[in-house]
Design an enzyme around this catalytic site. Structure first.
Site, PDB file in Angstrom:
ATOM      1  N   TYR A  82       0.869  -1.179   0.000  1.00  0.00           N
ATOM      2  CA  TYR A  82       0.000   0.000   0.000  1.00  0.00           C
ATOM      3  C   TYR A  82       0.902   1.224   0.000  1.00  0.00           C
ATOM      4  O   TYR A  82       1.601   1.496   0.975  1.00  0.00           O
ATOM      5  CB  TYR A  82      -0.882  -0.040   1.248  1.00  0.00           C
ATOM      6  CG  TYR A  82      -1.826   1.129   1.431  1.00  0.00           C
ATOM      7  CD1 TYR A  82      -2.709   1.493   0.419  1.00  0.00           C
ATOM      8  CD2 TYR A  82      -1.855   1.834   2.625  1.00  0.00           C
ATOM      9  CE1 TYR A  82      -3.590   2.548   0.603  1.00  0.00           C
ATOM     10  CE2 TYR A  82      -2.738   2.884   2.818  1.00  0.00           C
ATOM     11  CZ  TYR A  82      -3.601   3.238   1.798  1.00  0.00           C
ATOM     12  OH  TYR A  82      -4.475   4.284   1.981  1.00  0.00           O
ATOM     13  N   TYR A 132     -10.288  -3.542   8.556  1.00  0.00           N
ATOM     14  CA  TYR A 132      -8.961  -3.065   8.932  1.00  0.00           C
ATOM     15  C   TYR A 132      -9.029  -1.784   9.754  1.00  0.00           C
ATOM     16  O   TYR A 132      -8.379  -1.659  10.795  1.00  0.00           O
ATOM     17  CB  TYR A 132      -8.104  -2.829   7.683  1.00  0.00           C
ATOM     18  CG  TYR A 132      -6.737  -2.268   8.005  1.00  0.00           C
ATOM     19  CD1 TYR A 132      -5.700  -3.098   8.384  1.00  0.00           C
ATOM     20  CD2 TYR A 132      -6.492  -0.895   7.961  1.00  0.00           C
ATOM     21  CE1 TYR A 132      -4.452  -2.596   8.718  1.00  0.00           C
ATOM     22  CE2 TYR A 132      -5.247  -0.373   8.291  1.00  0.00           C
ATOM     23  CZ  TYR A 132      -4.232  -1.226   8.663  1.00  0.00           C
ATOM     24  OH  TYR A 132      -3.001  -0.714   9.003  1.00  0.00           O
ATOM     25  N   HIS A 133      -9.813  -0.835   9.290  1.00  0.00           N
ATOM     26  CA  HIS A 133      -9.846   0.456   9.972  1.00  0.00           C
ATOM     27  C   HIS A 133     -10.555   0.359  11.324  1.00  0.00           C
ATOM     28  O   HIS A 133     -10.261   1.127  12.241  1.00  0.00           O
ATOM     29  CB  HIS A 133     -10.489   1.494   9.063  1.00  0.00           C
ATOM     30  CG  HIS A 133      -9.717   1.704   7.796  1.00  0.00           C
ATOM     31  ND1 HIS A 133     -10.086   1.093   6.616  1.00  0.00           N
ATOM     32  CD2 HIS A 133      -8.588   2.405   7.542  1.00  0.00           C
ATOM     33  CE1 HIS A 133      -9.205   1.435   5.680  1.00  0.00           C
ATOM     34  NE2 HIS A 133      -8.300   2.220   6.207  1.00  0.00           N
ATOM     35  N   LYS A 142      -8.374  18.412  15.976  1.00  0.00           N
ATOM     36  CA  LYS A 142      -7.916  17.694  14.784  1.00  0.00           C
ATOM     37  C   LYS A 142      -7.960  18.675  13.611  1.00  0.00           C
ATOM     38  O   LYS A 142      -9.032  19.082  13.171  1.00  0.00           O
ATOM     39  CB  LYS A 142      -8.829  16.505  14.486  1.00  0.00           C
ATOM     40  CG  LYS A 142      -8.683  15.337  15.430  1.00  0.00           C
ATOM     41  CD  LYS A 142      -7.413  14.534  15.164  1.00  0.00           C
ATOM     42  CE  LYS A 142      -7.412  13.868  13.813  1.00  0.00           C
ATOM     43  NZ  LYS A 142      -6.187  13.073  13.582  1.00  0.00           N
ATOM     44  N   ASP A 152      -7.221  14.713   8.086  1.00  0.00           N
ATOM     45  CA  ASP A 152      -7.039  13.383   8.673  1.00  0.00           C
ATOM     46  C   ASP A 152      -8.182  13.069   9.628  1.00  0.00           C
ATOM     47  O   ASP A 152      -8.411  13.793  10.592  1.00  0.00           O
ATOM     48  CB  ASP A 152      -5.707  13.315   9.421  1.00  0.00           C
ATOM     49  CG  ASP A 152      -5.546  12.007  10.175  1.00  0.00           C
ATOM     50  OD1 ASP A 152      -5.934  10.964   9.620  1.00  0.00           O
ATOM     51  OD2 ASP A 152      -5.054  12.037  11.313  1.00  0.00           O
ATOM     52  N   HIS A 158      -8.533  10.043  11.320  1.00  0.00           N
ATOM     53  CA  HIS A 158      -8.211   9.044  12.338  1.00  0.00           C
ATOM     54  C   HIS A 158      -8.226   9.715  13.709  1.00  0.00           C
ATOM     55  O   HIS A 158      -7.356  10.534  14.019  1.00  0.00           O
ATOM     56  CB  HIS A 158      -6.837   8.428  12.083  1.00  0.00           C
ATOM     57  CG  HIS A 158      -6.773   7.598  10.846  1.00  0.00           C
ATOM     58  ND1 HIS A 158      -6.425   8.107   9.614  1.00  0.00           N
ATOM     59  CD2 HIS A 158      -7.026   6.283  10.636  1.00  0.00           C
ATOM     60  CE1 HIS A 158      -6.453   7.146   8.707  1.00  0.00           C
ATOM     61  NE2 HIS A 158      -6.817   6.028   9.304  1.00  0.00           N
TER      62      HIS A 158
END
Length: 706
Positions: free
Chosen positions: A71, A225-226, A581, A585, A587
């Site tokens: 990736y 996955y996340h 934040k 992004d 996350h």
């Protein structure tokens, strides 16, 4: 273990997969120990047969190993293309494209909200010309391409299709996967653009178009996955991922598609962590559950019931401290994915807890897979851990636990409604906070972090992206495309796209392909849909009580809480902090964990909105009157965004506000941030109690000097 009569059944399946090659050719002989390609216990299932617990193919890696992927994507399309071509020459078999956050969020590189994001955490794509450059010299009729894209899936897939056409490759020839998994974005990753309902319409349109026009292309990669990276337990990752898959299947069925027309092109994507045997069992349980789910949804073709999956080793398990340990961690996780039966695999580089991977670290990550394939002999036998009492018990328990959670989401009306209600997100965030508390208390040992630490950390060379240079180059390319296009035609096709969206008519991907051919930019196509659908704004929440419960009776925790209580008694208020934040992004695991822990200790915590600019954060600081602002940075935008925030605070007369930064920040950038006015920096692996005490002392110091 001994061969059972069902070996004959397996041999017949294997012959079909191998065509003319004899099954005996799969046998291996290590001196005096002959090794067969598959072993059966008393009640073992047959590999390649429903419910596919032992693998989706009869021969699995004994015939063909998994696909090695990396990736990757950074900076410009030109630089990413050079990286891809080199990786392919060195043994990589498929491409997995990482896009920058501006692209994910549907913004062109010249948009004012993405100043710190262009080219930082992936490759910047603004137009078809960028996409053509990205794949220059890479034959798209021969290469499988995976693209991690969700929010801006319509313009990105449209531009990929047009770039292939102009390379001479038709849609029917394209192989690969587009992630197109928007529900998990609302739960954990947050790179959404539109609200849930129109986003689900987009998912359905992509599935419908690819089912008709792109028979070799996977229309969706349903991602656990996340969730894994956000802190989900194995049961949560399994349940919510498969429940998302059910929702997507129903969305396609609502468009009149027969389930067996498209289900064979659905794929999955799981994260693989350090609980080795649990991760092996997780993939086996996922295949078993999906087969049962698809049968219940009406699938008849066995290929529709096969759960095919890509896996990626965990990013959150990587540590900034003693980072060469990450090579060992990645190897363990990669082996778990292989023994679990993944179809393709990406191995993270050891330096990714610090910065984007270098060519050196990427080579080690890629060679980890090559060594597993060619030297470890794990490819000789199908499902080598099948029949293990432990593995089979774990598999059964995961199946049972996931079924319970899936039942809960179904009772709410499916995952779209469950996501809108916020239950899955809250559960995952609670699990993340519980995990961090265990690490901080050293109940979960992380070598080199909370035990066996080095006295002096070695300096690691890391990749650095000149964000300003990349953005200038992208803006120039974008301007050149706009000058060279037929403007009236481009605007007409964008208007048609808006009309399709407003009337709920036609296929949005097909309309976007026409606009991309006319050189409409990614931002323009996204904005056309946003004009109709609007842009989603999440409600920010945090869990409370997890740290207080986990640290009950802990002397250090009680001492810090008492210190904060003393601050409150002396000043009539608690010390206050805004967790911010900035940039694109999404996350937010780290930000949410810090907010939860600080709140339990007694801080007055405010959570900022996602995706704010520096001036917006400064305005919120002034409005709230907080003592400190904590910036969470994971996407390498800190050298641009943090100084901008400090400048914006100064413009408002708030220069005395304590600014701290946490996240993935190379140590070499610390002095730059300190010189800019940052009071403290907390990297990955920081003990949360230590961070809380340090922030409190900073606040007290600033207040005493006023």
């Amino acid at each position: 273990m001994r061969d059972k009569p069902n070996f004959a059944h397996w041999a017949a399946l294997a012959q079909t997969e191998l065509r003319d090659a004899p099954v005996a050719s799969l046998d291996r002989d290590y001196g005096d120990i002959p090794v067969k390609p598959v072993y059966f216990g008393e009640d073992a299932e047959v590999p390649g047969v429903e419910p596919f617990t032992r693998g989706v193919r009869a021969t699995m890696y004994a015939n063909r190993p998994w696909t090695i992927r990396q990736y990757a994507g950074f900076s410009t399309a030109r630089e990413s293309n050079a990286f891809y071509r080199q990786a392919l020459e060195r043994g990589q078999k498929g491409l997995s494209v990482a896009f920058d956050l501006a692209t994910h969020r549907g913004y062109d590189s010249d948009h004012p909200r993405v100043i710190g994001d262009v080219g930082k955490a992936g490759v910047a794509i603004d137009t078809v010309e960028d996409m053509k450059t990205l794949f220059d010299g890479i034959p798209l009729d021969q290469m499988s391409v995976s693209m991690t894209m969700n929010g801006a899936v319509i313009p990105v897939l449209a531009m990929f299709i047009v770039a292939a056409e102009e390379q001479g490759v038709g849609q029917a020839q394209l192989e690969g996967t587009i992630q197109n998994d928007i529900l998990k974005e609302f739960m954990v990753r947050n790179t959404y653009i539109y609200p849930p309902e129109p986003s689900m319409r987009i998912v359905g349109d992509v599935i419908a178009h690819t089912a008709r026009q792109m028979p070799k292309f996977n229309s969706i990669s349903i991602s656990g996955y996340h969730m894994h990276e956000a802190g989900a337990t194995a049961v949560q990752e399994l349940a919510y991922t498969l429940a998302d898959g059910m929702e997507y299947v129903r969305a396609a069925q609502a468009r009149g598609l027969n389930i067996d027309q498209f289900a064979g092109r659905l794929s999955f994507f799981f994260g693989i962590g350090m609980n080795f045997f649990l991760e092996v069992a997780k993939l086996r349980a996922a295949r078993q559950l999906w087969s049962e789910i698809m049968t219940g949804l009406g699938a008849r073709d066995p290929r529709s019931k096969m759960l095919r999956t890509h896996c990626q080793t965990s990013g959150v398990s990587l540590t900034e401290q003693d980072p060469h340990n990450n090579i060992v961690r990645t190897t363990i996780e990669a082996l778990a994915a292989v023994l679990g039966g993944t179809q393709s695999l990406h191995t993270n580089s050891f330096d990714e807890a610090i910065a984007l991977p270098t060519e050196f670290s990427s080579r080690i990550a890629r060679n980890t897979q090559l060594i597993l394939q060619h030297e470890s002999r794990v490819t000789d036998v199908v499902d080598p851990l099948g029949g293990s009492y432990y593995i089979e018990a774990l598999t059964a328990e995961l199946v049972a636990g996931a079924k319970r959670l899936i039942g809960e989401t179904e009772a709410q009306g499916g995952m779209t409604r469950a996501v809108q209600a916020g239950g899955p997100k809250l559960r995952i965030e609670t699990a993340a906070a519980q995990r961090q508390a265990r690490v901080d208390r050293r109940e979960d040992v992380i070598v080199g972090v909370n035990r066996y630490r080095l006295d002096v950390e070695e300096t690691i060379a890391v990749r650095d992206i000149d964000n300003a240079r990349v953005r200038e180059e992208q803006i120039a390319r974008l301007a050149a495309v706009r000058r060279g296009r037929e403007e009236a035609k481009c605007q007409s096709l964008l208007s048609a796209l808006r009309e399709f969206a407003a009337k709920d008519e036609g296929n949005l991907l097909e309309a976007a392909i026409e606009a991309a051919r006319a050189r409409a930019s990614l931002g323009e196509i996204s904005a056309a849909l946003e004009d109709v659908f609007g842009r989603h704004v999440a409600e920010m929440q945090m869990v409370t009580g997890v740290y207080a419960e986990g640290y009950a009776g802990d002397a250090e925790y009680d001492a810090i809480a008492a210190h904060i209580a003393g601050f409150k008694a002396a000043r009539g208020r608690a010390p206050s902090i805004l967790i911010a934040k900035m940039g694109q992004d999404g996350h937010d695991r780290g930000a949410k964990v810090i907010a939860s822990a600080f709140a339990d200790l007694g801080f007055a915590v405010q959570l900022g909105q996602l995706f704010e600019t520096a001036p917006e954060v400064a305005a919120r600081v002034e409005q709230l009157g907080v003592d400190a602002v904590g910036v969470s940075s994971l996407a390498a935008g800190h050298k641009t965004l943090v100084p901008e925030l400090i400048g914006a605070l100064g413009d408002r007369g708030l220069g005395e506000i304590t600014v701290i930064v946490g996240g993935v920040i190379p140590e070499r950038d610390y002095d730059f941030l300190f010189d800019a006015g940052v009071a403290a920096i907390f990297g990955p692996g920081t003990n949360v109690l230590s961070a809380a005490y340090a922030v409190l002392r900073q606040i007290e110091g600033k207040l005493s000097n006023r």
